[in-house]
Structures are given as structure tokens and as C-alpha cells.
Design an enzyme around this catalytic site. Structure first.
Site, short mmCIF file in Angstrom:
data_model
loop_
_atom_site.label_atom_id
_atom_site.label_comp_id
_atom_site.label_asym_id
_atom_site.label_seq_id
_atom_site.Cartn_x
_atom_site.Cartn_y
_atom_site.Cartn_z
N ASN A 9 0.58 -0.98 0.34
CA ASN A 9 0.00 -0.15 0.36
C ASN A 9 1.05 1.43 -0.40
O ASN A 9 1.73 1.65 1.25
CB ASN A 9 -1.34 0.22 1.39
CG ASN A 9 -1.48 0.81 1.33
OD1 ASN A 9 -1.82 2.39 0.41
ND2 ASN A 9 -2.29 1.10 2.90
N LYS A 11 0.13 4.45 -0.14
CA LYS A 11 -0.32 5.13 0.78
C LYS A 11 -0.34 6.53 -0.87
O LYS A 11 0.16 6.27 -1.71
CB LYS A 11 0.05 5.70 1.84
CG LYS A 11 -0.15 4.52 2.74
CD LYS A 11 0.42 4.92 4.06
CE LYS A 11 0.00 3.59 5.23
NZ LYS A 11 0.38 3.39 6.30
N HIS A 95 -9.43 1.23 5.21
CA HIS A 95 -7.90 0.60 5.70
C HIS A 95 -8.09 2.05 6.38
O HIS A 95 -8.76 2.71 6.71
CB HIS A 95 -7.36 1.93 4.81
CG HIS A 95 -5.80 2.00 5.07
ND1 HIS A 95 -4.98 2.90 6.28
CD2 HIS A 95 -4.81 1.14 4.95
CE1 HIS A 95 -4.01 2.55 6.29
NE2 HIS A 95 -3.94 1.51 5.56
N GLU A 97 -6.86 4.32 8.35
CA GLU A 97 -6.06 5.28 7.43
C GLU A 97 -8.51 6.54 6.44
O GLU A 97 -8.27 8.12 7.15
CB GLU A 97 -5.66 6.26 6.65
CG GLU A 97 -4.37 5.99 8.15
CD GLU A 97 -2.45 5.22 7.18
OE1 GLU A 97 -3.14 5.27 5.46
OE2 GLU A 97 -2.38 4.65 7.34
N GLU A 167 -5.19 -5.64 10.46
CA GLU A 167 -4.73 -4.45 10.90
C GLU A 167 -4.67 -3.81 12.38
O GLU A 167 -5.47 -2.27 12.01
CB GLU A 167 -4.52 -2.41 9.70
CG GLU A 167 -4.15 -3.49 8.05
CD GLU A 167 -3.63 -2.40 7.09
OE1 GLU A 167 -2.63 -2.97 7.00
OE2 GLU A 167 -4.23 -1.39 7.03
N GLY A 173 2.44 2.13 10.94
CA GLY A 173 3.56 3.11 10.58
C GLY A 173 4.03 3.57 11.96
O GLY A 173 4.63 4.57 12.31
N SER A 212 3.63 -2.55 10.05
CA SER A 212 5.33 -2.29 10.45
C SER A 212 5.55 -4.13 10.13
O SER A 212 6.80 -3.68 10.52
CB SER A 212 5.48 -1.50 11.90
OG SER A 212 4.83 -0.43 12.07
C1 PEP Z 1 -0.62 -0.05 6.11
O1 PEP Z 1 -0.91 0.93 5.34
O2 PEP Z 1 -1.37 -0.23 5.43
C2 PEP Z 1 0.01 -0.13 7.21
C3 PEP Z 1 0.26 -1.54 7.63
O3 PEP Z 1 1.16 0.16 7.05
P1 PEP Z 1 2.98 0.29 7.83
O4 PEP Z 1 3.42 -0.98 7.05
O5 PEP Z 1 3.85 1.21 7.26
O6 PEP Z 1 2.30 -0.17 9.24
#
Ligand code: PEP
Length: 250
Positions: A9, A11, A95, A97, A167, A173, A212
Site C-alpha cells: 500500500n 499510500k 483502511h 486512515e 491491521e 506506521g 509495521s
Molecule cells: C498500512 O498502511 O496498511 C500499513 C500496514 O502500514 P505500515 O506497514 O507502514 O505500518
């Protein structure tokens, strides 16, 4: 046996130059990835270019969002038919966000999930709890509610043509990864919940972990019985990191 799937992803990151370098690196390295399915989800505006670059490779692509509407006067929205036209396989919906910053409700996410399926895209349905929800001990309640909104609208069978991404919001992040045991517990809960409605669907649906994930922790996460791969944010922007994560599924 479920195939491991790793989805990047991107973003709101990238530029034509950055994307070209990233895709060239992925294309050069993908030959070493034999068993794991791989996809990237760039910003909408780059989907056509990414499609051209990845055409004929084993790497699929998808969108980070989708309109719940089919077409018409919805300024700023992107319809599933448009995503299909540029060759998307996947559409990420819900997601964290989108849920937290853009206030998408469980019902909004369910409608987007339905819109993706209607046009033949595979929705990647993101679910996950906030840190305070985990601390209150209501992780399963939150994820159950997020899943129920989709099941109520589309039926449990719809999940057999979908991907779920667990998630935990506190791990996205932040550099804090859920331990493989913490992640497995929630993945097993999701699969049990679906199995209570339809065992075959529960055995088929791929459940990815996101938050992460790095080359250094991917192998241990993906080795868990109910973790079928990862949704990768930050590390998907760095060729070697992303390829390392992909190779953890081999
Ligand atoms: C994501 O945005 O779906 C995500 C898992 O981000 P990160 O791997 O940076 O934590």
C-alpha cells in the site's frame, strides 16, 4: 491450502520517477518469488502507468479506495468500472486512515466492499482496533462489528472472493508490530467467526496482517497458521525491503 499474498500500500507517496525506479526493482527481483502472490496499490493517478509497467509480469495491482457509487455526479470519486478498466485486481476498502481521518463508517466500508465485488474487483477489507480498544479488552468486539457490517450487506459467501487485512491501528506506521502470537489470536478469531457461519468460506478467505511488517519479522508472522501474508505500508516503498517480505512467504 491458501496462497500467501503480499500487497504493498503505497499510500500518498511516489512520483513518476520514484515509481519507475521502484517498479524496475520489483520486476527485476520478482523472479525469485515463486509461490507468493504479490500486488501493489499506488495512488489512483499512477494506476495506468503502473498497469503499463507491470503488464505481463506476475505482479498485480489495485487501488487504495473505491467509490460506493457506480458512476455519475460524485466529484472527486473513482468508480470500480474505472479501476477495472486500468486492470486492477484488488481494491482496498476500510483502511484505518480512511476510517479515522475521513470518517468512513462500517456501513460506508460495507458499501465500498459491495461496489468492488459488483464490478469483479477483489476487495481487501481492512479491520483493526485502536490502542485504547485493545487496552479496554474489546478488540474482538470491534473487529466483529467491522466484519458484521459487511456480512449483513453482502452475506458471508461474499468473503470467499475477498481478502481480509487485520491491521491493529496502533501498529500502522508506528514501528510497533503486533507479536506473531497477538496477530495469530486475532486472525484465528476472524476465521472462527466466519466458520460459525460458513466453514468452507473460513478456510478459503486469505487473512493478511498489516502493521509495521518488515523483512525481519515477516517470516515469523507468515508462519502462523491463520496469517496468509501481509498488507505492507512503509516497507513497500523500498525495493529490497518489499522483496524481502515477499520472500518470507516462500
Ligand atoms: C498500512 O498502511 O496498511 C500499513 C500496514 O502500514 P505500515 O506497514 O507502514 O505500518
Amino acid at each position: 491450502m491458501r496462497q500467501t499474498l503480499v500487497v504493498g500500500n503505497w499510500k500518498m507517496n511516489g512520483s513518476r520517477a520514484d515509481n519507475a525506479a521502484l517498479l524496475a526493482g520489483l520486476k527485476a527481483g520478482i523472479a525469485t518469488i515463486k509461490k507468493t502472490a504479490v500486488a501493489v496499490c499506488p495512488p489512483f493517478v499512477y494506476l495506468s502507468e503502473v498497469a503499463t509497467a507491470l503488464d505481463g509480469t506476475p505482479i498485480a495491482w489495485g487501488s487504495q479506495n473505491i467509490s460506493d457509487q457506480l458512476s455519475g455526479a460524485f466529484t472527486g470519486e473513482i468508480a470500480g468500472s474505472m479501476l477495472k478498466e486500468v486492470g486492477c485486481t484488488y481494491a482496498i476498502v476500510g483502511h484505518s486512515e480512511r476510517r479515522s481521518i475521513y470518517k468512513e463508517s462500517d456501513a460506508d466500508v460495507a458499501k465500498k466492499f459491495a461496489a468492488a465485488r459488483k464490478i469483479g474487483l477483489i476487495p481487501i477489507l481492512c479491520v483493526g482496533e485502536l490502542l485504547e480498544e485493545r487496552e479496554q479488552g474489546i478488540t474482538e468486539q470491534v473487529i466483529g462489528r467491522q466484519l458484521d457490517a459487511v456480512i449483513a450487506l453482502e452475506g458471508v459467501a461474499a468473503l470467499s472472493d475477498a481478502v481480509i487485512a487485520y491491521e491493529p491501528v496502533w501498529a500502522i506506521g508506528t514501528g510497533k508490530t503486533a507479536s506473531p502470537e497477538q496477530a495469530q489470536d486475532v486472525h484465528a478469531f476472524i476465521r472462527r467467526k466466519i466458520a460459525a457461519l460458513d466453514k468452507a468460506v473460513s478456510e478459503r478467505v486469505q487473512i493478511l496482517y498489516g502493521g509495521s511488517v518488515k523483512g525481519s519479522n515477516a517470516k515469523e508472522l507468515f508462519a502462523k497458521p491463520d496469517i496468509d501474508g501481509g498488507l505492507i505500508g512503509g516497507a513497500s516503498l523500498i525495493v529490497d525491503d518489499f522483496l524481502n517480505i515477499c520472500s518470507a512467504g516462500e
